[in-house]
Motif scaffolding. Structure first.
Motif, PDB file in Angstrom:
ATOM      1  N   PRO A  54       0.268  -3.458 -33.905  1.00 11.66           N
ATOM      2  CA  PRO A  54       0.105  -4.330 -32.731  1.00 11.66           C
ATOM      3  C   PRO A  54       1.307  -5.258 -32.552  1.00 11.66           C
ATOM      4  CG  PRO A  54      -1.467  -4.888 -34.486  1.00 11.66           C
ATOM      5  CD  PRO A  54      -0.779  -3.638 -34.900  1.00 11.66           C
ATOM      6  N   ILE A  55       1.701  -5.476 -31.310  1.00  8.28           N
ATOM      7  CA  ILE A  55       2.850  -6.359 -31.039  1.00  8.28           C
ATOM      8  C   ILE A  55       2.459  -7.814 -31.286  1.00  8.28           C
ATOM      9  CG2 ILE A  55       4.435  -7.154 -29.225  1.00  8.28           C
ATOM     10  CD1 ILE A  55       4.265  -4.336 -28.022  1.00  8.28           C
ATOM     11  N   VAL A  56       1.211  -8.119 -31.021  1.00 10.77           N
ATOM     12  CA  VAL A  56       0.687  -9.437 -31.376  1.00 10.77           C
ATOM     13  C   VAL A  56      -0.309  -9.210 -32.507  1.00 10.77           C
ATOM     14  CG1 VAL A  56      -0.549 -11.485 -30.600  1.00 10.77           C
ATOM     15  CG2 VAL A  56       0.943 -10.239 -29.006  1.00 10.77           C
ATOM     16  N   ARG A  57       0.036  -9.691 -33.687  1.00 10.39           N
ATOM     17  CA  ARG A  57      -0.851  -9.491 -34.827  1.00 10.39           C
ATOM     18  C   ARG A  57      -1.567 -10.798 -35.158  1.00 10.39           C
ATOM     19  NH1 ARG A  57       2.061  -8.400 -40.515  1.00 10.39           N
ATOM     20  NH2 ARG A  57      -0.133  -8.475 -41.126  1.00 10.39           N
ATOM     21  N   THR A  58      -2.650 -10.653 -35.905  1.00  6.51           N
ATOM     22  CA  THR A  58      -3.387 -11.821 -36.366  1.00  6.51           C
ATOM     23  C   THR A  58      -3.110 -11.981 -37.852  1.00  6.51           C
ATOM     24  OG1 THR A  58      -5.099 -11.361 -34.742  1.00  6.51           O
ATOM     25  CG2 THR A  58      -5.678 -12.864 -36.537  1.00  6.51           C
TER      26      THR A  58
END
Ligand SMILES: [Fe+2]
Length: 244
Positions: A152-156
């Motif tokens: 994912p390009i935005v990770r958690t």
């Protein structure tokens, strides 16, 4: 939770470095075995410009390190932390720069956030190595060991639950997007999230050990005169989880 920790003026022989790194988790044995620094410690990735006589070779050992990236983003389980130890540092250059990816996400323009929402990027060591280093490329066997992988390009962040941008120089293209469009978008965001005002530059002195969190930072090395100065750094990267 700190993004960087610096230990100043420490004696950290290779065996101790590996043992120290193991406290954080499983230590990566890098696919590029030509960088393994010690026969007994393949976990150490050696960044040295010395030739066999111990003189500056004029060659940079890994030109990929000169571009913003996060360690091991080309693996399924990406780098959690990296532990870098400075043995010999050049008189000029050879710093390491860091950029925070939490604020990078928060400060991203809304239109760009919308474009990457739910998207995954394909990270590929073969791509970045070929593009940036240009020589001593992955062998067929090495390439087979590290196939391109989507993240994912935005990770958690698994520990802080905060969102962070996860891109950098190993990211090649974007799933479900035209290749060139994805390439352009990656380049645009990589530049935006590493703008000079947001960067911390670390100038090394010998015997320092820096540990950084690869899940919420990008880093790169600055250049130095490889024919004039010596630079010897020992790296261990601790494997983390699969980004979500
Ligand atoms: Fe790195």
């Amino acid at each position: 939770m700190y993004e960087l920790i610096l230990f100043d003026d420490v004696d950290l022989p290779p065996a101790t470095q590996v043992a120290f790194a193991r406290n954080f988790g499983e230590v990566q044995i890098h696919v590029l075995s030509q960088y393994h620094g010690y026969k007994d410690h393949p976990e150490i990735y050696m960044l040295s410009n010395l030739d066999k006589d111990g003189n500056p070779s004029g060659k940079h050992p890994d030109k990929g390190t000169l571009f913003w990236h996060t360690d091991g983003s080309w693996r399924e389980r990406t780098g959690q932390a990296t532990m870098m130890y400075s043995e010999i540092v050049p008189e000029a250059g050879g710093e390491t720069e860091f950029a925070d990816m939490y604020s990078a996400y928060e400060l991203l323009p809304q239109a760009l956030k919308a474009r990457i929402e739910g998207r995954r990027a394909i990270h590929n060591l073969d791509f970045s190595r070929t593009r940036r280093h240009g020589v001593d490329l992955l062998t067929a066997k090495q390439r087979a060991e590290v196939p391109p992988i989507a993240h994912p390009i935005v990770r958690t962040h698994p520990d802080t639950a905060r969102k962070a941008i996860f891109l950098g120089d190993h990211a090649e293209w974007i799933e479900g997007m035209d290749y060139d469009e994805g390439r352009a978008l990656i380049e645009e965001i990589n530049a935006m999230i590493t703008s000079p005002a947001r960067v911390y530059t670390h100038s090394w002195t010998p015997r320092q050990c820096m540990v950084w969190d690869n899940r919420c930072t990008l880093h790169r090395a600055t250049g130095f005169d490889e024919a004039r100065y010596k630079r010897v750094m020992r790296r261990c990267t601790i494997n983390g989880d699969q980004p979500f």
